[in-house]
Scaffold this motif. Structure first.
Motif, PDB file in Angstrom:
ATOM      1  N   LYS A  12      55.305  89.500  48.132  1.00 14.38           N
ATOM      2  CA  LYS A  12      53.981  89.957  48.554  1.00 14.38           C
ATOM      3  C   LYS A  12      53.894  91.482  48.555  1.00 14.38           C
ATOM      4  O   LYS A  12      53.260  92.092  49.430  1.00 14.38           O
ATOM      5  N   SER A  13      54.574  92.101  47.600  1.00 16.23           N
ATOM      6  CA  SER A  13      54.558  93.554  47.397  1.00 16.23           C
ATOM      7  C   SER A  13      55.178  94.341  48.542  1.00 16.23           C
ATOM      8  O   SER A  13      54.942  95.538  48.671  1.00 16.23           O
ATOM      9  N   THR A  14      55.991  93.680  49.386  1.00 13.28           N
ATOM     10  CA  THR A  14      56.628  94.392  50.498  1.00 13.28           C
ATOM     11  C   THR A  14      57.984  94.970  50.101  1.00 13.28           C
ATOM     12  O   THR A  14      58.476  95.896  50.755  1.00 13.28           O
TER      13      THR A  14
ATOM     14  N   VAL B  82      69.827 100.257  46.718  1.00 13.35           N
ATOM     15  CA  VAL B  82      68.627  99.727  46.066  1.00 13.35           C
ATOM     16  C   VAL B  82      67.454  99.726  47.037  1.00 13.35           C
ATOM     17  O   VAL B  82      67.618  99.837  48.248  1.00 13.35           O
ATOM     18  N   LYS B  83      66.269  99.593  46.463  1.00  9.46           N
ATOM     19  CA  LYS B  83      65.046  99.408  47.233  1.00  9.46           C
ATOM     20  C   LYS B  83      64.217  98.350  46.522  1.00  9.46           C
ATOM     21  O   LYS B  83      64.410  98.085  45.326  1.00  9.46           O
ATOM     22  N   GLY B  84      63.300  97.725  47.243  1.00 10.61           N
ATOM     23  CA  GLY B  84      62.414  96.747  46.635  1.00 10.61           C
ATOM     24  C   GLY B  84      61.170  97.424  46.108  1.00 10.61           C
ATOM     25  O   GLY B  84      60.458  98.089  46.868  1.00 10.61           O
ATOM     26  N   ALA B  85      60.895  97.266  44.820  1.00 10.06           N
ATOM     27  CA  ALA B  85      59.723  97.907  44.228  1.00 10.06           C
ATOM     28  C   ALA B  85      58.432  97.206  44.618  1.00 10.06           C
ATOM     29  O   ALA B  85      57.360  97.803  44.591  1.00 10.06           O
ATOM     30  N   GLY B  86      58.526  95.922  44.998  1.00  8.11           N
ATOM     31  CA  GLY B  86      57.340  95.145  45.344  1.00  8.11           C
ATOM     32  C   GLY B  86      56.920  94.254  44.190  1.00  8.11           C
ATOM     33  O   GLY B  86      56.770  94.729  43.054  1.00  8.11           O
TER      34      GLY B  86
ATOM     35  N   ARG C 192      65.957  91.662  54.328  1.00  7.45           N
ATOM     36  CA  ARG C 192      66.743  91.503  53.093  1.00  7.45           C
ATOM     37  C   ARG C 192      65.912  92.009  51.921  1.00  7.45           C
ATOM     38  O   ARG C 192      64.730  91.655  51.788  1.00  7.45           O
ATOM     39  N   VAL C 193      66.502  92.847  51.081  1.00  7.74           N
ATOM     40  CA  VAL C 193      65.765  93.371  49.935  1.00  7.74           C
ATOM     41  C   VAL C 193      65.425  92.226  48.983  1.00  7.74           C
ATOM     42  O   VAL C 193      66.212  91.284  48.813  1.00  7.74           O
ATOM     43  N   CYS C 194      64.235  92.275  48.404  1.00  9.24           N
ATOM     44  CA  CYS C 194      63.805  91.214  47.491  1.00  9.24           C
ATOM     45  C   CYS C 194      64.650  91.247  46.222  1.00  9.24           C
ATOM     46  O   CYS C 194      64.669  92.270  45.515  1.00  9.24           O
TER      47      CYS C 194
END
Length: 563
Positions: A480-482, A471-475, A441-443
């Motif tokens: 935890k920056s994933t 969308v994408k997760g930038a971290g 699941r995207v943050c």
């Protein structure tokens, strides 16, 4: 010592974080418990320890640091005695160019600062952090560093309670398990190399390295785990499997332990098993509405067979137990045979397979039919005998649940044929087959639109111009920056409609079955994944996990559905 409580309370009141009645309640609590009024505000739940720390940082003009956003080197515990660290709630986070960045709860404690500076023998740069985060860091760092400095100790025979254990090895194992639970890990890997000991947690399906003990602690950790799982302490040259239970924050957690010998020592893998309390309703699984409604209807049928397919770790057990939980009642006799029993449910009679004493899926099934069952769950159909008895049970008035290892829902039909089951029996017994995978699941904290310049993954009908709609997760610190936090299922269901049964009856191929099922309304698993990516629940890159179950770019069904 300069007491900043007065200024801190005034700041909290001025900012509207607390009200005067809250302060008066906290003052009464402080008189009874002996803590400061700001600490009492946290204790009675008026504000969080994090908010209090941020407010303290504001009035003292020291920076606030979120420890979750940094990979702190726990070996720094060797620089500061534990008694000093715990007494003053302080820990050296980083040492850079002779300057120590030290996290503290109260940076106005001049006595503590002088002692820390003289102990570290270097200048210090102070930061403020959440007291709860800091206490957790101190507990973890000194639990693991004691193993490094003191070496392995003899394993204790005490119960596996993570709130106890002062011996270095016991404390280290407790800390490893507690951290795994707090991070939501499903598996813990402890693997020795020639000079290092690697600690990794599987979080959201991905193995992530963690800071852990030194190689010197490996033998003691393995011995401690063998004691907990009641394994042979003298045997290190052949694989061993066991299980144990520990308590974490008042809750029981079951662990499945596997040990195998390697050239550098025994490799450890622990599976942390979820409790029945985590099993919710069918609607909580995240299935598409049509599949969720159909599954709900099928699990309340009086007889027939429901198969869930997918690879190991795809959530099949959770899906099946969600169904059992939905129909579990005193007037329903539910029996299960599993290897292993991963989730425990009240009223359900659960049986562990044990080939060493002749308890196989097939033998247990035969015994179950003499136990007046209403519902039977078979952990997995692995052989023709188990398949035959399961189908017979479904045809004689029982509701049967089981799993198969196939790539997709349609693949279950050829697999049942491979078990030499009559085609008419498959049609008569089977209600549906459902395939599933888990994707990350995207943050939600760091989700951002995909770039228009990013090339889309092939095979899913996504055009370059479509990419900004995903969308994408930038971290960030939360993930935890994933870029990902948590997982969700993607599903497809093959319903045994008359058209599908006709193809089965005449021995049609899997491709024919897929074509007819699609014409009958079946949506493929990758379509569910793509829909969830469009809804910003996951990313298009997680769809690569579904490539083995998606058709090729030139497939007729893909062309039609992507058009």
């Amino acid at each position: 010592m300069l007491d900043s409580s007065h200024f801190l309370l005034r700041s909290l009141l001025q900012d509207g974080v607390v009200r005067q009645p809250d302060v008066e309640r906290a003052a009464e609590q402080a008189r009874v418990t002996g803590v400061s009024v700001p600490e009492a505000l946290v204790a009675i739940g008026v504000l969080s320890s994090r908010v209090l720390a941020i407010s303290r940082a504001k009035i003292t003009e020291y920076p606030f640091v979120d420890l979750a956003a940094f990979a702190v080197d726990i070996t720094n515990a060797e620089l500061l005695p534990r008694a000093v660290s715990e007494r003053f709630s302080a820990f050296p986070l980083f040492i850079i160019d002779g300057l120590a960045t030290v996290a503290m709860v109260d940076p106005l404690n001049l006595q503590a600062i002088d002692l820390i500076r003289s102990t570290l023998k270097r200048d210090v740069d102070l930061v403020i952090c959440d007291p709860e985060q800091l206490r957790a860091l101190i507990a973890k760092a000194y639990s693991l560093s004691r193993v490094k400095s003191e070496g392995p100790a003899a394993p204790s025979e005490q119960d596996a309670d993570l709130t106890t254990g002062d011996e270095p090895i016991v404390a280290a194992v407790n800390q490893i398990l507690a951290s795994a639970m707090e991070l939501g890990a499903s598996d813990v890997h402890i693997g020795p190399d020639e000079h290092d000991l690697h600690l990794r947690y599987r979080i959201d399906g991905v193995l992530l390295p963690q800071q852990g003990p030194a190689k010197a602690a490996h033998g003691g950790i393995v011995q401690r785990l063998k004691v907990m799982a009641k394994l042979d302490l003298t045997q290190s040259r052949k694989p061993q499997d066991g299980k144990f239970r520990f308590t974490h924050q008042g809750q029981y957690v079951d662990v499945r332990l596997s040990l195998i010998p390697t050239i550098h020592g025994e490799n450890v893998v622990m599976r942390l098993l979820r409790s029945a309390a985590a099993i919710g309703p069918i609607s909580s699984l995240g299935m598409p509405d049509d599949i969720s409604k159909a599954y709900e209807e099928y699990v309340h049928r009086p007889h027939g067979m429901i198969l869930v397919t997918g690879p190991t770790g795809s959530g099949k057990t959770t899906t099946l137990y969600t169904a059992l939980n939905a129909i579990n009642s005193p007037d329903t006799n539910i029996l299960t045979i599993e290897d292993p029993v991963e989730i425990r449910l009240p009223l359900v009679r659960q049986m562990q397979a044990n080939a060493d004493v002749g308890v196989t899926f097939a033998s247990a099934l035969r015994a179950f039919l003499r136990q007046d069952p209403d519902v039977i769950l078979v952990g997995e159909i692995r052989d023709p005998e188990t398949a035959r008895i399961a189908v017979q049970a479904a045809l004689t008035g029982h509701l049967v649940f089981s799993t198969l290892h196939t790539n997709d829902a349609v693949g279950a039909i050829p697999r049942l044929r491979d078990f030499e089951l009559p085609l008419f029996a498959i049609n008569a017994a089977l209600l549906c087959t459902m395939a599933q995978r888990l994707v990350r699941r995207v943050c939600p904290q760091c989700a951002a639109p995909e770039s228009a310049d990013t090339a889309p993954p092939r095979g899913f009908g996504i055009r370059p111009s479509d990419m900004p709609s995903f969308v994408k997760g930038a971290g960030c610190a939360a993930c935890k920056s994933t870029g990902y936090k948590g997982r969700l299922g993607v599903y497809e269901m093959l319903r045994m409609t008359p058209a599908v049964q006709n193809v089965v009856e005449r021995g049609g191929t899997a491709a024919e079955l897929r074509e007819i099922a699609a014409a009958d309304g079946m949506r493929l698993m990758w379509q569910d994944g793509l829909d969830k990516a469009r809804r910003h629940l996951t990313t298009v890159w997680e769809l690569s996990k579904l490539r083995s179950v998606a058709e090729s770019d030139d497939g007729p069904v893909t062309r039609r559905l992507a058009a």
